[in-house]
Write an enzyme that holds these catalytic residues in place. Structure first.
Site, PDB file in Angstrom:
ATOM      1  N   GLU A 273       0.765  -1.182   0.064  1.00 24.40           N
ATOM      2  CA  GLU A 273       0.110  -0.096  -0.008  1.00 24.40           C
ATOM      3  C   GLU A 273       0.986   1.274  -0.025  1.00 24.40           C
ATOM      4  O   GLU A 273       1.875   1.535   0.919  1.00 24.40           O
ATOM      5  CB  GLU A 273      -0.880  -0.054   1.334  1.00 24.40           C
ATOM      6  CG  GLU A 273      -1.821   0.865   1.233  1.00 24.40           C
ATOM      7  CD  GLU A 273      -2.752   1.538  -0.038  1.00 24.40           C
ATOM      8  OE1 GLU A 273      -3.292   0.500  -0.460  1.00 24.40           O
ATOM      9  OE2 GLU A 273      -2.856   2.658  -0.293  1.00 24.40           O
ATOM     10  N   THR A 317      -6.006   2.692  -5.422  1.00 22.36           N
ATOM     11  CA  THR A 317      -5.904   1.082  -5.205  1.00 22.36           C
ATOM     12  C   THR A 317      -6.537   0.347  -6.215  1.00 22.36           C
ATOM     13  O   THR A 317      -6.091  -0.690  -6.698  1.00 22.36           O
ATOM     14  CB  THR A 317      -6.163   0.818  -3.730  1.00 22.36           C
ATOM     15  OG1 THR A 317      -5.306   1.449  -2.849  1.00 22.36           O
ATOM     16  CG2 THR A 317      -6.148  -0.835  -3.587  1.00 22.36           C
ATOM     17  N   HIS A 435      -0.920   3.729   5.021  1.00 21.24           N
ATOM     18  CA  HIS A 435      -1.960   4.536   4.201  1.00 21.24           C
ATOM     19  C   HIS A 435      -1.944   5.873   4.820  1.00 21.24           C
ATOM     20  O   HIS A 435      -1.769   5.812   6.001  1.00 21.24           O
ATOM     21  CB  HIS A 435      -3.276   3.824   4.002  1.00 21.24           C
ATOM     22  CG  HIS A 435      -4.237   4.371   3.183  1.00 21.24           C
ATOM     23  ND1 HIS A 435      -4.830   5.508   3.299  1.00 21.24           N
ATOM     24  CD2 HIS A 435      -4.690   3.839   1.988  1.00 21.24           C
ATOM     25  CE1 HIS A 435      -5.540   5.912   2.592  1.00 21.24           C
ATOM     26  NE2 HIS A 435      -5.671   4.688   1.289  1.00 21.24           N
ATOM     27  N   ASP A 494       1.163   0.286  -5.069  1.00 21.93           N
ATOM     28  CA  ASP A 494      -0.034   0.542  -6.036  1.00 21.93           C
ATOM     29  C   ASP A 494       0.048   2.033  -6.523  1.00 21.93           C
ATOM     30  O   ASP A 494      -0.498   2.465  -7.389  1.00 21.93           O
ATOM     31  CB  ASP A 494      -1.265   0.513  -5.183  1.00 21.93           C
ATOM     32  CG  ASP A 494      -1.592   1.160  -3.976  1.00 21.93           C
ATOM     33  OD1 ASP A 494      -0.492   1.748  -3.221  1.00 21.93           O
ATOM     34  OD2 ASP A 494      -2.807   0.910  -3.517  1.00 21.93           O
ATOM     35  N   HIS A 495       0.504   2.953  -5.683  1.00 20.58           N
ATOM     36  CA  HIS A 495       0.556   4.329  -6.128  1.00 20.58           C
ATOM     37  C   HIS A 495       1.193   5.344  -4.949  1.00 20.58           C
ATOM     38  O   HIS A 495       1.762   4.548  -4.042  1.00 20.58           O
ATOM     39  CB  HIS A 495      -0.938   5.074  -6.093  1.00 20.58           C
ATOM     40  CG  HIS A 495      -1.749   4.739  -4.822  1.00 20.58           C
ATOM     41  ND1 HIS A 495      -1.752   5.339  -3.797  1.00 20.58           N
ATOM     42  CD2 HIS A 495      -2.750   3.747  -4.576  1.00 20.58           C
ATOM     43  CE1 HIS A 495      -2.331   4.717  -2.747  1.00 20.58           C
ATOM     44  NE2 HIS A 495      -3.070   3.875  -3.327  1.00 20.58           N
TER      45      HIS A 495
HETATM   46  C1  GP9 Z   1      -8.890   0.180   1.379  1.00 19.70           C
HETATM   47  C2  GP9 Z   1      -7.649   0.324   0.625  1.00 19.70           C
HETATM   48  C3  GP9 Z   1      -7.381   1.862   0.447  1.00 19.70           C
HETATM   49  O1  GP9 Z   1      -9.589  -1.145   1.377  1.00 19.70           O
HETATM   50  O2  GP9 Z   1      -7.490  -0.702  -0.289  1.00 19.70           O
HETATM   51  O3  GP9 Z   1      -7.552   2.281  -0.809  1.00 19.70           O
HETATM   52  P1  GP9 Z   1      -6.820   3.664  -1.275  1.00 19.70           P
HETATM   53  O4  GP9 Z   1      -7.419   4.541  -0.558  1.00 19.70           O
HETATM   54  O5  GP9 Z   1      -5.402   3.466  -1.240  1.00 19.70           O
HETATM   55  O6  GP9 Z   1      -7.300   3.749  -2.637  1.00 19.70           O
HETATM   56 MN    MN Z   2      -3.762   2.271  -2.022  1.00 22.36          MN
END
Ligand code: GP9
Ligand code: MN
Length: 707
Positions: A273, A317, A435, A494-495
């Site tokens: 993440e 995500t 996150h 992911d980003h």
């Molecule tokens: C929530 C998680 C976060 O289930 O995958 O998503 P994001 O905010 O990074 O798009």
């Molecule tokens: Mn994410």
């Protein structure tokens, strides 16, 4: 007075409803009573039957407020009518809202999500499954929402409720509608301050209900479904052909020396993440932030890409997942998984590998409805989706942070399911602790924060360090459980974790005075590490992005992508075009970088003047045309649901969403049964002896670590 009697009949309590100058009358009382009842039913159900996750005074206030505006507007329709019709109309509008509430209570109990028109329409399995299981989930108390309707109907039928024949004046009815509308705007305004992009990014239906209400959610969902079915209707098989023609023009051959080299192995995607490439080998006060990931990155059997970019849009995500599973871009208009995941046909990795004998499972410590995963994963062909409900540890509030279960607990708790998966499996572990806003409770902090002075940035290395420790523990377990050597690992960020709003802090982290657009483009790099025994490791400088993951992995597994609608290219191919397209149309090639309308030499970072550089000018025109065509063709596949036309493929038949069910009891029974029917899991290999005991974690939440 005689007229009044005629209107109201006799009886002293009825005087209560006599019309005065302001229009206060029996019908007003009936309207207000219904308004109160609709509010009460909705609010009680918000608290009792839904898990909306309202936090803080503002969100709690919106929860109280949000049933009112549409109830005023809907019930207010009755005020435009006269006599009995007015009363029955109000009653009917109460009934309609109640049925919607009731249906959602039942649906939510099973799926932790709200009904959507897509689900109610023919395309989806959930509707069918729900009607089958309805008797099992219904509770007598659910019917309480109808009690007031029965009483009110009796009052009207047996003429206990006086009927105001004149009704109220039209302008009061109109004012009532306006009041409802005004309240709705107030609610929306306050909600937008608390959560920007609520409707455009469409994270989770729970959010829309929490902020705006059940009826607004219905209206929004209906409008979206209408728009989607419209573009779907207009699309044809010819459109798919055109897309495939474009793909064929840009196709490159797979690298034969890698093709099928990892055939038949388990595949484990590890979704890191918000993890950026700059964290790799990064040090704070001389200490590595992510020692375990660094070692993995430099492992002899890990191919690590250092020019690999995230390509997500607002769907964050979910866009990363869309690319990783399908080699299709997210949409510029918000999460494609949320908007199209339920209804569309996909040719995704879990589905394709499922037809090659794989068992697929996604693991995530957040609620299943986030990014509409609970529906989308069925369309992708995931056999199992272990979400928050499956993790007993997630019930303790202190075990969660931000969006879900803390990574160390999440990965440890996943082992009990992982060991039961028949092999070969395709598993995706979606971590979440690293996150925004990078909060971690004190007991879990074991790394110094950076000192950029930017509060949202400085905790980033701490949560990244935590993720790294969790990853290390997980790898040790996999080795102990005998799941390491026969697994192809794919790790990806992911980003970005630090957005461009934090440029002074970014500059400090990178040891620069300031950052320009070139630095920001580089800052979009995320790691991609592919590890498998026998794989030739090393740092690979090929330029690529998330869109390339699927064809790269499929080639390693020796699964032919011939004729498949994939927008990425095998990163091992010697002829890889190395053109990275960002969701907003910017791009990077090994020669040039275009970012926010500025051009740079990718190798030196020098800014280039396109008007005085003919080589750049012609190259940029070509790359831009490719980038635009790439994005718009991918968008057509999603908005037109074009893959539904891709039938009769030799190596793949369309995924039947109806055959997937993520209800915990059923899934766990299926998993258990597979130990007999297909005894290939780690558990079966250990003669039914669980490997969970091999999991070692230092998570302070775990009882044996408590002092
Ligand atoms: C929530 C998680 C976060 O289930 O995958 O998503 P994001 O905010 O990074 O798009
Ligand atoms: Mn994410």
């Amino acid at each position: 007075m005689t007229r009044m009697k005629e209107r109201l009949g006799n009886g002293s309590w009825r005087q209560l409803f006599q019309t005065n100058k302001a229009g206060w009358s029996s019908i007003t009382a009936f309207f207000l009573l219904n308004l109160f009842l609709v509010w009460l039913k909705t609010y009680v159900n918000y608290q009792v039957n839904f898990r909306l996750g309202a936090q803080g005074t503002l969100q709690q206030f919106l929860l109280v407020l949000n049933p009112i505006p549409t109830a005023i507007m809907l019930l207010g329709i009755g005020l435009y009518c006269r006599k009995r019709l007015a009363y029955w109309l109000i009653w009917l509008l109460n009934l309609i809202q109640t049925v919607w509430l009731f249906a959602n209570v039942l649906y939510y109990r099973e799926f932790s999500d709200f009904l959507s028109f897509g689900i109610m329409g023919s395309g989806s399995s959930t509707g069918n499954n729900l009607s089958k299981s309805i008797m099992a989930i219904i509770k007598p108390t659910d019917f309480l929402v109808f009690v007031d309707l029965i009483v009110l109907a009796a009052l009207l039928l047996f003429k206990f409720w006086p009927i105001d024949r004149q009704g109220i004046q039209k302008r009061y009815a109109f004012l009532t509608t306006l009041l409802g509308l005004a309240l709705m705007l107030v609610d929306f305004g306050v909600a937008s301050v608390d959560r920007s992009g609520l409707l455009t990014r469409s994270f989770d239906n729970n959010y829309i209900v929490k902020y705006l209400g059940m009826n607004e959610y219905a209206a929004f969902n209906g409008w979206q479904t209408y728009k989607q079915s419209d573009s779907r209707k207009k699309a044809s098989a010819e459109d798919l052909q055109k897309v495939q023609d474009f793909l064929n023009q840009n196709k490159v051959p797979a690298n034969l020396s890698y093709y099928g080299q990892q055939k038949g192995k388990n595949v484990m995607m590890i979704h890191l993440e918000s993890f950026q490439q700059f964290l790799i080998d990064y040090k704070v006060n001389g200490q590595e932030v992510t020692p375990n990931l660094n070692a993995f990155y430099h492992d002899q059997e890990t191919r690590s890409f250092d020019n690999f970019y995230n390509q997500v849009g607002q769907g964050k995500t979910s866009d990363a997942e869309m690319m990783q599973e399908n080699s299709l871009y997210g949409l510029s208009t918000g999460s494609a998984m949320t908007k199209y995941g339920t209804a569309n046909t996909f040719e995704a990795m879990p589905g394709i590998l499922g037809q090659q004998g794989y068992t697929s499972a996604a693991f995530h410590g957040d609620v299943g409805s986030f990014w509409n995963r609970n529906n989308t994963y069925k369309s992708f062909g995931y056999n199992y989706f272990f979400s928050k409900d499956y993790y007993p540890n997630a019930n303790k509030p202190g075990n969660n942070v931000g969006y879900g279960l803390k990574d160390k607990l999440f990965l440890q708790d996943s082992a009990q399911y992982l060991e039961q998966l028949p092999q070969p499996f395709y598993a995706k572990m979606i971590t979440v602790t690293n996150h925004y806003p990078y909060d971690l409770d004190k007991q879990n902090v074991s790394f110094p924060a950076t000192d950029t002075g930017d509060k949202t940035v400085d905790g980033y290395v701490q949560t990244a360090h935590y993720l790294d420790q969790a990853f290390g523990e997980f790898m040790n377990y996999l080795k102990a459980a005998g799941l390491y050597d026969n697994t192809l690992f794919v790790l990806y960020g992911d980003h970005y974790g630090i957005s461009e709003n934090h440029q002074p802090a970014i500059a400090k982290l990178l040891g620069k005075d300031s950052v320009n657009n070139y630095d920001l483009a580089n800052f979009q790099k995320v790691p991609l590490m592919i590890h498998g025994t026998g794989l030739q490791g090393g740092i690979d400088h090929t330029y690529g992005g998330e869109i390339d993951m699927m064809p790269t992995i499929m080639n390693l597994l020796g699964v032919s992508m011939d004729g498949m609608t994939v927008f990425g290219h095998d990163l091992f191919s010697q002829q890889n075009p190395q053109t990275v397209v960002f969701r907003n149309g910017d791009w990077v090639t090994p020669t040039y970088t275009k970012y926010r309308n500025k051009y740079y030499d990718t190798q030196t970072g020098q800014e280039l003047d396109i008007d005085h550089d003919p080589a750049l000018k012609s190259s940029a025109a070509r790359v831009q045309a490719y980038a635009d065509a790439e994005l718009s063709n991918s968008d057509k596949v999603i908005t037109g649901d074009l893959l539904r036309f891709d039938k009769n493929r030799l190596n793949f038949h369309q995924i039947n969403k109806k055959s997937y069910d993520y209800q915990k009891d059923k899934a766990l029974t299926a998993l258990k049964n597979s130990q007999q029917s297909n005894p290939t899991s780690a558990l079966a290999k250990h003669q039914g002896q669980s490997t969970v005991g091999d999991y070692k974690t230092d998570a302070p939440e775990v009882s044996q670590n408590k002092n």
